[in-house]
Design a protein around this motif. Structure first.
Motif, mmCIF file in Angstrom:
data_model
loop_
_atom_site.group_PDB
_atom_site.id
_atom_site.type_symbol
_atom_site.label_atom_id
_atom_site.label_comp_id
_atom_site.label_asym_id
_atom_site.label_seq_id
_atom_site.Cartn_x
_atom_site.Cartn_y
_atom_site.Cartn_z
ATOM 1 N N THR A 10 43.590 27.219 12.517
ATOM 2 C CA THR A 10 42.000 27.435 12.575
ATOM 3 C C THR A 10 41.281 26.429 12.063
ATOM 4 O O THR A 10 39.984 26.464 12.030
ATOM 5 C CB THR A 10 41.637 28.687 11.653
ATOM 6 O OG1 THR A 10 42.240 28.434 10.397
ATOM 7 C CG2 THR A 10 42.159 29.908 12.044
ATOM 8 N N THR A 11 41.797 25.247 11.831
ATOM 9 C CA THR A 11 41.186 23.951 11.474
ATOM 10 C C THR A 11 39.815 23.691 12.574
ATOM 11 O O THR A 11 40.277 23.455 13.751
ATOM 12 C CB THR A 11 41.884 22.781 11.262
ATOM 13 O OG1 THR A 11 42.670 23.083 10.176
ATOM 14 C CG2 THR A 11 40.882 21.550 10.876
ATOM 15 N N SER A 46 35.161 32.607 15.501
ATOM 16 C CA SER A 46 36.636 32.508 16.009
ATOM 17 C C SER A 46 37.568 32.272 14.827
ATOM 18 O O SER A 46 38.748 32.961 15.354
ATOM 19 C CB SER A 46 36.475 30.851 16.736
ATOM 20 O OG SER A 46 35.817 30.949 17.644
ATOM 21 N N LYS A 47 37.357 31.937 13.780
ATOM 22 C CA LYS A 47 38.360 31.778 12.644
ATOM 23 C C LYS A 47 38.825 33.232 12.316
ATOM 24 O O LYS A 47 39.955 33.764 12.155
ATOM 25 C CB LYS A 47 37.699 31.180 11.509
ATOM 26 C CG LYS A 47 38.603 30.606 10.669
ATOM 27 C CD LYS A 47 37.978 29.675 9.337
ATOM 28 C CE LYS A 47 38.530 28.419 9.020
ATOM 29 N NZ LYS A 47 38.065 27.698 8.173
ATOM 30 N N ARG A 107 36.157 23.647 21.464
ATOM 31 C CA ARG A 107 37.493 23.663 20.461
ATOM 32 C C ARG A 107 38.134 25.024 20.114
ATOM 33 O O ARG A 107 39.101 25.136 20.282
ATOM 34 C CB ARG A 107 37.186 22.733 19.277
ATOM 35 C CG ARG A 107 38.051 22.987 18.090
ATOM 36 C CD ARG A 107 38.877 21.617 17.530
ATOM 37 N NE ARG A 107 39.626 22.015 16.593
ATOM 38 C CZ ARG A 107 41.008 22.533 16.682
ATOM 39 N NH1 ARG A 107 41.273 22.137 17.758
ATOM 40 N NH2 ARG A 107 41.675 22.736 15.410
ATOM 41 N N GLY A 108 37.021 25.907 19.626
ATOM 42 C CA GLY A 108 37.498 27.082 19.266
ATOM 43 C C GLY A 108 38.162 27.927 20.408
ATOM 44 O O GLY A 108 39.221 28.566 20.401
ATOM 45 N N LEU A 160 52.691 29.512 8.181
ATOM 46 C CA LEU A 160 51.329 29.248 8.552
ATOM 47 C C LEU A 160 51.024 27.800 7.288
ATOM 48 O O LEU A 160 50.964 28.291 6.087
ATOM 49 C CB LEU A 160 50.299 30.346 8.129
ATOM 50 C CG LEU A 160 48.748 29.954 8.215
ATOM 51 C CD1 LEU A 160 48.016 29.757 9.241
ATOM 52 C CD2 LEU A 160 48.073 30.944 7.316
ATOM 53 N N THR A 161 50.603 26.687 7.905
ATOM 54 C CA THR A 161 50.064 25.879 7.223
ATOM 55 C C THR A 161 48.491 25.633 6.948
ATOM 56 O O THR A 161 48.178 25.902 7.924
ATOM 57 C CB THR A 161 50.824 24.132 7.519
ATOM 58 O OG1 THR A 161 50.275 23.967 8.645
ATOM 59 C CG2 THR A 161 51.965 24.429 7.751
ATOM 60 N N SER A 162 48.055 25.123 6.120
ATOM 61 C CA SER A 162 46.473 25.341 5.745
ATOM 62 C C SER A 162 45.956 24.578 4.560
ATOM 63 O O SER A 162 46.977 24.218 3.799
ATOM 64 C CB SER A 162 46.237 26.757 5.796
ATOM 65 O OG SER A 162 44.868 27.010 5.913
#
Lengths: 273, 274
Positions: free
Chosen positions: A176-177, A183-184, A151-152, A204-206
């Motif tokens: 980055t979820t 990776s983040k 996934r990353g 950016l939404t997070s």
């Protein structure tokens, strides 16, 4: 404020859901309630909110994938609704799910995307390699089918896709979820460099407080379709007498970030029947 | 112009590589089409009827070509919804005309190659003598009827926007109705009277009628077998109807597509799970 990258004015979006066949019942969901905010060119602006708060709907409106019911958006001077084609040339988007042709390789997916934007295949391939290298993806992976990547890795390819066209405006919907810490960090460092070296405007939404605090000059709190507060991380903490951004969100929104859009008193106030 | 060419190439590039990656399925579907065509043709061989054999072969080949053309275009949006890439295609600065032209070009190429393989394989089963047929004329009819079928495909392509599963189901039903009413393996006169009007609005009816004349097999048992295929001038009526259908269906297909795209963007139906 300097030149405006994103200007959102009184934005509203409703969705109608129909249930049942013979005795169908219609429910109206007020997904975005009179949202207004501005992001300066070259600024990174964070939107924090729980699932179902309207973050992705807002990103979709900005990405010309949803038509607003009321209000107006201006992206680098171009109006939505009205100038969608001009907007599309200037935005890159990364969504939480890395949507690709899973059987195709990273190279094939990226070249397809570059050609869609009218880029020359050779220069697109060169640029894709450069970005992937900066994001820490091994070159050998370039020709592997996406379905064989973690996934990353897939998310790094998704970010590369958004950056291939050198967009002056990036819409990042929880990019980055689900990524591992390494990776983040790679992605966050890259985004910082992008803003400082290229002056890219980023929305950016997070859910991630630490990430938002690290990357964003200003932050907006969104809950149940409303923008309830905005400012720098310190301003938001001061405004609510909170020690952390997490506490500030709970104090101002009446809801925790890991809840699914329900307010602290349990009312799902955005649905009308 | 260069940008439009690159954007058109993007869809050809994507579909070529997807076909390559799904090659085992392409082989399976082509194998099935070969066997299906051969078994249908062998019915005519078993009855010792050259005209029937040619009529069945023509029907099977033409249907293979046109149905693949229709279904691949109609399902192009379904595939994107399954993969989750539809939003990325729709937010790229590509006109819908360029998008659908790119998809259609690949589908025409794919259908031509597949039909050529089926014809070559059919030679192993049947002594297929096409020396008396007006092959050039048949190719012209195929080209003109392809345009009408692309238009039909464009209209059907919007169905998965409403619902990915229901859309694919509706496409199959529509394709089945086309097969039934177009007289692919029989003259349309054998259809129940109430069903016959539908055959007049199917482009396949006119494509088959024209190709039968060009093959020299006529429309039914009542007509004598010709010694040679008809010249193209004898199928002017069918060609005109097909050209008219194409001229109406392509813009209509694009218009319907634009309407549904607008609706999907107002209601939020472009999402993968929408």
């Amino acid at each position: 404020m300097s030149n405006t990258g994103i200007q959102v004015s009184h934005l509203q979006k409703f969705f109608r859901k129909r249930k049942g066949f013979l005795r169908s019942r219609s429910t109206e969901v007020h997904a975005l309630k009179d949202i207004s905010f501005e992001v300066a060119e070259g600024e990174t602006y964070g939107l924090l909110g729980p699932n179902g708060s309207g973050k992705s709907t807002l990103i979709r409106v900005l990405a010309t994938l949803l038509v607003p019911d009321a209000g107006e958006v201006r992206l680098l001077g171009h109006r939505i609704p009205g100038e969608e084609q001009a907007v599309r040339r200037k935005i890159g988007r990364v969504s939480v799910d890395a949507a690709f042709y899973k059987k195709l390789s990273a190279r094939e997916n990226l070249l397809y995307s570059a050609l869609l934007y009218g880029m020359d295949a050779k220069s697109a391939e060169r640029r894709a390699m450069e970005i992937l290298e900066e994001l820490g993806l091994e070159q050998e992976k370039f020709t592997d089918p996406l379905e064989e990547m973690s996934r990353g890795m897939q998310q790094k390819v998704a970010i590369t896709r958004a950056l291939l066209i050198n967009p002056p405006l990036l819409l990042l919907d929880e990019p980055t979820t689900g990524l591992d810490p390494k990776s983040k960090r790679d992605v966050q460092t890259f985004l910082e460099r992008l803003r400082s070296e290229h002056g890219t405007t980023i929305l950016l939404t997070s859910h991630d407080m630490a990430e938002t605090e690290r990357l964003c000059a200003r932050i907006g709190f969104i809950a149940q379709g409303s923008l309830i507060a905005e400012g720098t991380a310190d301003e938001l903490k001061r405004q609510s007498n909170a020690a952390s951004l997490d506490d500030a969100f709970i104090a101002l929104a009446g809801v925790a970030l890991d809840e699914n859009g329900k307010s602290a008193n349990g009312n799902g106030a955005s649905e009308k029947k | 112009m260069e940008q439009v060419l690159r954007q058109t190439w993007a869809f050809l590039f994507r579909d070529l590589h997807l076909t390559r990656r799904y090659m085992s399925w392409v082989i399976v579907f082509t194998f099935y089409a070969i066997v299906n065509t051969a078994t249908i043709a062998l019915i005519g061989v078993a009855l010792g009827d050259r005209r029937l054999t040619l009529m069945l072969i023509l029907g099977a080949l033409l249907w293979n070509f046109l149905s693949v053309l229709f279904s691949e275009i109609a399902n192009s949006i379904t595939y994107e919804r399954w993969e989750g890439t539809l939003e990325y295609t729709f937010m790229a600065p590509v006109s819908r005309l360029t998008h659908l032209a790119g998809v259609s070009m690949f589908v025409v190429f794919y259908s031509v190659v597949r039909t050529a393989i089926i014809i070559a394989a059919l030679m192993l089963f049947i002594d297929l003598d096409l020396s008396r047929a007006n092959v050039g004329g048949i190719l012209v009819v195929l080209a003109v009827s392809s345009v009408a079928f692309i238009g039909l495909g464009l209209m059907a392509a919007v169905l998965p926007v409403f619902s990915p599963e229901r859309g694919a189901e509706a496409t199959n039903i529509f394709q089945g109705i086309l097969l039934l009413v177009s007289g692919v393996y029989y003259p349309i006169e054998v259809l129940p009277r109430w069903l016959q009007p539908l055959s007049y609005i199917s482009p396949a009816t006119y494509a088959l009628s024209a190709c039968r004349k060009l093959m020299g097999i006529g429309q039914g048992a009542a007509e004598p077998v010709q010694t040679a295929g008809a010249p193209l001038s004898e199928v002017t009526h069918e060609l005109l109807v097909l050209a008219l259908m194409g001229a109406v269906m392509i813009p209509l297909g694009l218009y319907v597509f634009a309407l549904v795209e607008g609706w999907a963007k107002r209601t939020g139906k472009l999402k993968r799970t929408g």
